[in-house]
Design a protein around this motif. Structure first.
Motif, PDB file in Angstrom:
ATOM      1  N   LEU A   1       5.247   5.247   2.252  1.00  0.00           N
ATOM      2  CA  LEU A   1       6.491   5.478   1.511  1.00  0.00           C
ATOM      3  C   LEU A   1       7.527   6.149   2.403  1.00  0.00           C
ATOM      4  CD1 LEU A   1       5.058   6.741  -1.904  1.00  0.00           C
ATOM      5  CD2 LEU A   1       6.244   4.578  -1.511  1.00  0.00           C
ATOM      6  N   LEU A   2       7.065   7.094   3.237  1.00  0.00           N
ATOM      7  CA  LEU A   2       7.978   7.778   4.153  1.00  0.00           C
ATOM      8  C   LEU A   2       8.573   6.801   5.156  1.00  0.00           C
ATOM      9  CD1 LEU A   2       9.282  10.271   5.416  1.00  0.00           C
ATOM     10  CD2 LEU A   2       7.165  10.637   6.711  1.00  0.00           C
ATOM     11  N   LYS A   3       7.734   5.939   5.740  1.00  0.00           N
ATOM     12  CA  LYS A   3       8.237   4.970   6.719  1.00  0.00           C
ATOM     13  C   LYS A   3       9.213   3.995   6.063  1.00  0.00           C
ATOM     14  CE  LYS A   3       4.203   5.163   9.762  1.00  0.00           C
ATOM     15  NZ  LYS A   3       2.986   4.466  10.241  1.00  0.00           N
ATOM     16  N   PHE A   4       8.877   3.542   4.868  1.00  0.00           N
ATOM     17  CA  PHE A   4       9.776   2.633   4.154  1.00  0.00           C
ATOM     18  C   PHE A   4      11.127   3.310   3.925  1.00  0.00           C
ATOM     19  CE2 PHE A   4      11.735   0.576   0.582  1.00  0.00           C
ATOM     20  CZ  PHE A   4      11.395  -0.763   0.708  1.00  0.00           C
ATOM     21  N   LEU A   5      11.071   4.568   3.518  1.00  0.00           N
ATOM     22  CA  LEU A   5      12.292   5.321   3.233  1.00  0.00           C
ATOM     23  C   LEU A   5      13.137   5.493   4.490  1.00  0.00           C
ATOM     24  CD1 LEU A   5      13.301   6.626   0.590  1.00  0.00           C
ATOM     25  CD2 LEU A   5      12.382   8.788   1.413  1.00  0.00           C
ATOM     26  N   VAL A   6      12.474   5.769   5.608  1.00  0.00           N
ATOM     27  CA  VAL A   6      13.180   5.974   6.873  1.00  0.00           C
ATOM     28  C   VAL A   6      13.968   4.729   7.268  1.00  0.00           C
ATOM     29  CG1 VAL A   6      12.842   6.234   9.368  1.00  0.00           C
ATOM     30  CG2 VAL A   6      11.668   7.770   7.791  1.00  0.00           C
TER      31      VAL A   6
ATOM     32  N   TYR B   1       6.001   4.490  -7.516  1.00  0.00           N
ATOM     33  CA  TYR B   1       5.484   5.411  -6.500  1.00  0.00           C
ATOM     34  C   TYR B   1       6.633   6.015  -5.692  1.00  0.00           C
ATOM     35  CZ  TYR B   1       0.492   4.425  -7.070  1.00  0.00           C
ATOM     36  OH  TYR B   1      -0.784   4.345  -7.562  1.00  0.00           O
ATOM     37  N   MET B   2       7.642   5.198  -5.376  1.00  0.00           N
ATOM     38  CA  MET B   2       8.787   5.691  -4.620  1.00  0.00           C
ATOM     39  C   MET B   2       9.555   6.730  -5.442  1.00  0.00           C
ATOM     40  SD  MET B   2      10.509   5.714  -1.845  1.00  0.00           S
ATOM     41  CE  MET B   2       9.976   4.280  -0.902  1.00  0.00           C
TER      42      MET B   2
ATOM     43  N   GLU C   1       0.847  -1.190   0.000  1.00  0.00           N
ATOM     44  CA  GLU C   1       0.000   0.000   0.000  1.00  0.00           C
ATOM     45  C   GLU C   1       0.890   1.251   0.000  1.00  0.00           C
ATOM     46  OE1 GLU C   1      -3.839   1.834   2.437  1.00  0.00           O
ATOM     47  OE2 GLU C   1      -2.771   0.076   3.205  1.00  0.00           O
ATOM     48  N   PRO C   2       1.406   1.647  -1.174  1.00  0.00           N
ATOM     49  CA  PRO C   2       2.390   2.743  -1.237  1.00  0.00           C
ATOM     50  C   PRO C   2       1.777   4.146  -1.181  1.00  0.00           C
ATOM     51  CG  PRO C   2       2.028   1.847  -3.425  1.00  0.00           C
ATOM     52  CD  PRO C   2       1.198   1.017  -2.487  1.00  0.00           C
ATOM     53  N   VAL C   3       1.028   4.408  -0.114  1.00  0.00           N
ATOM     54  CA  VAL C   3       0.521   5.762   0.124  1.00  0.00           C
ATOM     55  C   VAL C   3       1.659   6.600   0.702  1.00  0.00           C
ATOM     56  CG1 VAL C   3      -1.849   4.967   0.455  1.00  0.00           C
ATOM     57  CG2 VAL C   3      -0.312   5.113   2.431  1.00  0.00           C
ATOM     58  N   PRO C   4       1.552   7.939   0.659  1.00  0.00           N
ATOM     59  CA  PRO C   4       2.668   8.792   1.114  1.00  0.00           C
ATOM     60  C   PRO C   4       3.205   8.450   2.496  1.00  0.00           C
ATOM     61  CG  PRO C   4       1.043  10.123  -0.015  1.00  0.00           C
ATOM     62  CD  PRO C   4       0.465   8.740   0.063  1.00  0.00           C
TER      63      PRO C   4
END
Length: 365
Positions: free
Chosen positions: A182-187, A221-222, A176-179
């Motif tokens: 995506l932020l948590k994944f990036l972190v 999305y990323m 579920e690549p919602v904003p």
């Protein structure tokens, strides 16, 4: 010839050698004893700057010292609380995970522990690690690591979880690549183990690499999210500075300067399943795996090194003048050569972002 006196010998005599500092850190038995040692980092970095060391060398030494401080705190906590009910691994992420720390860094950490086999063990682990992480967080504050404003710390129960829970986190963020996801994944993507049962972090990394295979939709999305970080170069190739506020007429070397580059390299690492976390380490690995990096490797390496060099020198100058270090520089304070090189670095980042747009144009908006 009787012997050779080196710069390192002189640093040892002055008590400002990285090796002597690390040795002192290892020998301390209390958190309080670590406080004065943590304050020596700036002096050591100052000597490295005067010796004209590269930015990569300086950040590596800062990271090594910080790693030793954090590890010693964790060892003290191990002795204070006794054996944990389950094996655990302390991980770092952000600039700490990438080994790209400069002078100012807050806490970016989390804890992974082995999956409990019974509800009783699960409850015992939660109680133990709740006390354990609270002690470590408070101790890190004492030795100079401020709290993460966003709460990305092991003392937050959300980021002190068993391995299976961490796998579910990443799976849900990918699915579920919602904003927000995506932020948590990036972190957490730049996670690096520092203490404990390292295999827990390695297993999570293996799971993460496998989970990203063939996930073009998520990567699209990323890419779209990462491209929101634009370089500070205008239409006429002039610097785009802050228009108002505390940093009026200045450039943000972190968010606008280095972030677009490390984001691009991070995206390429996701594409190719690269396990390294440092930007330069990723570039070296990607040189033989990714066509864009293969063509632009020297330029990307030089741009990253130069912007980091400016950040470190700027922050050290602020510290010497008794100011809190930040990432904002006035272009008018730079030499003509520095301005030229910085513009070339930003233009390269803009070019790389253009190539990413072509690669993921279906997802870019």
């Amino acid at each position: 010839l009787c012997g050779i006196v080196t710069n390192h010998d002189l640093m040892l005599l002055q008590g400002t050698s990285p090796l002597s500092l690390v040795h002192d850190i290892i020998n301390q038995t209390t958190v309080e004893a670590l406080i004065p040692l943590s304050q020596k980092t700036n002096s050591i970095v100052g000597l490295l700057i005067k010796e004209e060391a590269k930015a990569a060398q300086i950040t590596q030494i800062i990271t090594e010292i910080n790693d030793r401080l954090i590890t010693r705190v964790l060892e003290i906590a191990d002795g204070r609380f006794g054996p944990p009910p389950l094996p655990y691994c302390w991980i770092l992420f952000g600039s700490e995970g990438r080994k790209e720390q400069t002078f100012k860094t807050d806490q970016d950490n989390a804890l992974i522990y082995s999956d409990p086999l019974t509800p009783g063990v699960a409850e015992e682990a939660q109680r133990y690690f709740s006390r354990f992480t609270a002690f470590v967080t408070d101790s890190l504050i004492k030795i100079g690591f401020p709290l993460c404003p966003a709460g990305y710390m092991a003392s937050n129960p959300e980021w002190c979880r068993p391995l299976s829970a961490w796998k579910k986190y990443f799976s849900s963020w990918i699915d579920e690549p919602v904003p927000e996801n995506l932020l948590k994944f990036l972190v957490f993507y730049d996670l690096r183990p520092i203490h404990g049962k390292i295999v827990l972090a390695q297993e999570l990394r293996d799971f993460l690499v496998k989970s990203l295979e063939g996930r073009t939709l998520f990567l699209g999305y990323m890419a779209n999210a990462l491209l929101q970080f634009t370089t500070p170069i205008g239409f006429f190739r002039n610097f785009v500075v802050e228009k108002s506020g505390e940093h009026k007429d200045k450039l943000d070397l972190k968010v606008k300067g280095i972030t677009p580059l490390l984001n691009a390299v991070r995206l390429f690492a996701m594409e190719k399943g690269v396990r390294e976390t440092g930007t330069l380490e990723r570039l070296i690995t990607l040189q033989t795996r990714h066509s864009i990096v293969q063509e632009q490797f020297d330029e990307l390496e030089h741009a990253f090194e130069f912007v980091m060099f400016l950040r470190i020198h700027h922050q050290f100058e602020q510290i010497q003048n008794g100011r809190t270090p930040d990432n904002f520089v006035n272009p008018n304070d730079l030499s003509n050569l520095e301005k030229k090189t910085l513009k070339e670095s930003f233009n390269l980042m803009t070019k790389i972002q253009g190539l990413i747009v072509e690669r993921y144009k279906v997802f870019i908006r």
